[in-house]
Write an enzyme that holds these catalytic residues in place. Structure first.
Site, mmCIF file in Angstrom:
data_model
loop_
_atom_site.group_PDB
_atom_site.id
_atom_site.type_symbol
_atom_site.label_atom_id
_atom_site.label_comp_id
_atom_site.label_asym_id
_atom_site.label_seq_id
_atom_site.Cartn_x
_atom_site.Cartn_y
_atom_site.Cartn_z
ATOM 1 N N LYS A 1 0.856 -1.182 0.000
ATOM 2 C CA LYS A 1 0.000 0.000 0.000
ATOM 3 C C LYS A 1 0.891 1.230 0.000
ATOM 4 O O LYS A 1 1.679 1.442 0.921
ATOM 5 C CB LYS A 1 -0.919 -0.015 1.221
ATOM 6 C CG LYS A 1 -1.793 1.229 1.301
ATOM 7 C CD LYS A 1 -2.839 1.131 2.383
ATOM 8 C CE LYS A 1 -3.618 2.435 2.469
ATOM 9 N NZ LYS A 1 -4.642 2.391 3.517
ATOM 10 N N LYS B 1 -2.225 -1.613 -3.794
ATOM 11 C CA LYS B 1 -3.094 -0.444 -3.748
ATOM 12 C C LYS B 1 -2.269 0.837 -3.778
ATOM 13 O O LYS B 1 -1.281 0.907 -3.032
ATOM 14 C CB LYS B 1 -3.901 -0.515 -2.457
ATOM 15 C CG LYS B 1 -4.762 0.685 -2.185
ATOM 16 C CD LYS B 1 -5.367 0.564 -0.818
ATOM 17 C CE LYS B 1 -6.160 1.826 -0.539
ATOM 18 N NZ LYS B 1 -6.671 1.844 0.800
HETATM 19 C C1 PBG Z 1 -7.252 3.356 5.400
HETATM 20 C C2 PBG Z 1 -7.698 3.335 3.980
HETATM 21 C C3 PBG Z 1 -7.553 4.346 3.030
HETATM 22 C C4 PBG Z 1 -8.141 3.869 1.862
HETATM 23 C C5 PBG Z 1 -8.637 2.602 2.127
HETATM 24 N N1 PBG Z 1 -8.323 2.276 3.439
HETATM 25 C C6 PBG Z 1 -7.013 5.719 3.170
HETATM 26 C C7 PBG Z 1 -5.589 5.956 3.411
HETATM 27 O O1 PBG Z 1 -4.775 5.048 3.535
HETATM 28 O O2 PBG Z 1 -5.235 7.127 3.494
HETATM 29 C C8 PBG Z 1 -8.217 4.612 0.566
HETATM 30 C C9 PBG Z 1 -9.222 4.087 -0.412
HETATM 31 C C10 PBG Z 1 -9.497 5.014 -1.537
HETATM 32 O O3 PBG Z 1 -8.819 6.043 -1.732
HETATM 33 O O4 PBG Z 1 -10.426 4.701 -2.293
HETATM 34 N N2 PBG Z 1 -8.333 3.155 6.274
#
Ligand code: PBG
Length: 330
Positions: free
Chosen positions: A198, A250
């Site tokens: 991520k 992601k």
């Molecule tokens: C963290 C989380 C995020 C997203 C999914 N889970 C935000 C982040 O890491 O800042 C982002 C998903 C998206 O942008 O569609 N809870």
């Protein structure tokens, strides 16, 4: 004799719609699409400006959406909670009556048998500082103290009826910590989806509006540097060793090489998350008449599948499933 004319003509398989359909290498199936959903405390669904077409649901409106998702044959839904009160340790995340756990109960009882009910396991929606973990005395995100919160959050989500825990916080050792907590509490059969690779991405921008994030600063001390490809494999490898049942990359579109790497090496399913900014870009360009919306959506998701995603989280999941059904003439 062939005077310089091609002997091999790949165009043969592109000649008709039927031939193209028969020889397609990648297909979309509703069963491989997961719809992310935002649920807020309140009585009216609230539009998210930067994600046209996506809303913060109420417990009531989300019920209707998940029934439709099940009816469309989607693989699952991923639930995010938007609480009205936040604090330093994100107590709303472990409160059985907190919005995420409440929504999970409602959704699991409504459609738990028809699709896989999944929950975001991360503290950022619940902390007043907006970070994915708890802070130490110096204001830094404290990895190991956060693992204790994640373990408690996992039990709360398990008890609420989640069928797949989405660990998105990027703390070291989070999969092992949650696995141990689940096993110790009688939830050995509950599966873990690790958001393994991520990245610290600008493409989460609209999501921050969606969950009314209070974050100031960034997440670079725990999410990955966009330029790091090898490290994506390291993270996936560690999560698999710690017991992840599924790993994820992601965002999706800017990280397709990482996705292909992980897919080639992983013994477990590999998913990708087409995030809020990817959604917003296509919606915005289409609203301006600059690209063909339907074709761009389809191409973006097909590309993610082609690169290696066994399943895709996308805000277009229900729309795509509806269109696939129409195309199939059902
Ligand atoms: C963290 C989380 C995020 C997203 C999914 N889970 C935000 C982040 O890491 O800042 C982002 C998903 C998206 O942008 O569609 N809870």
């Amino acid at each position: 004799m062939n005077q310089g004319f091609p002997a091999i003509r790949p165009r043969r398989l592109r000649a008709t719609p039927a031939m193209r359909r028969l020889t397609a290498e990648t297909r979309l199936n509703p069963a491989e699409l997961i719809l992310p959903l935002f649920v807020r405390e309140g009585t009216e669904p609230t539009p998210i400006t930067s994600m046209p077409g996506v809303v913060q649901h109420t417990l009531d409106s989300v019920r209707r959406v998940v029934v439709e998702a099940a009816e469309l044959g989607l693989g699952g839904v991923m639930i995010f909670g938007v609480p009205s009160v936040r604090d330093a340790t994100g107590t709303g995340a472990t409160d059985p009556g907190g919005i995420l756990n409440l929504a999970t109960r409602v959704i699991a009882s409504e459609v738990g048998d028809a699709l896989v009910v999944q929950t975001d396991l991360c503290l950022d929606e619940f902390t007043d500082h907006g970070h994915c973990g708890v802070l130490d005395a110096h204001g830094r995100v404290d990895n190991d103290a956060t693992l204790i919160r994640y373990a408690d959050m996992a039990i709360a989500q398990a008890e609420a009826g989640s069928e797949l825990l989405g660990l998105s916080g990027m703390m070291d050792g989070q999969v092992a910590a949650v696995r141990a907590a689940l096993d110790g509490a009688g939830f050995a059969d509950l599966a873990i989806l690790a958001y393994s690779a991520k990245y610290a991405s600008a493409f989460y921008g609209p999501f921050r509006e969606a969950v009314q994030s209070t974050l100031t600063g960034d997440r670079k001390s725990y999410q990955m540097e966009p330029g790091n490809r090898r490290e994506g494999m390291l993270e996936a490898t560690l999560d698999i060793a710690e017991g992840a049942d599924i790993v994820m990359v992601k965002p999706a579109m800017s990280y397709l090489d990482v996705l292909a790497d992980v897919k080639a090496a992983s013994p477990v399913p590999v998913w990708a998350y087409q995030v809020s900014g990817e959604y917003a870009m296509i919606e915005a360009a289409a609203a301006n008449g600059w690209i063909d919306r339907d074709r761009a959506i389809l191409e973006s998701v097909i590309g993610i599948r082609r690169a290696g995603a066994d399943a895709v989280l996308t805000y277009w999941a229900a729309e795509l499933a509806r269109n696939l059904r129409t195309a199939a003439g059902a």
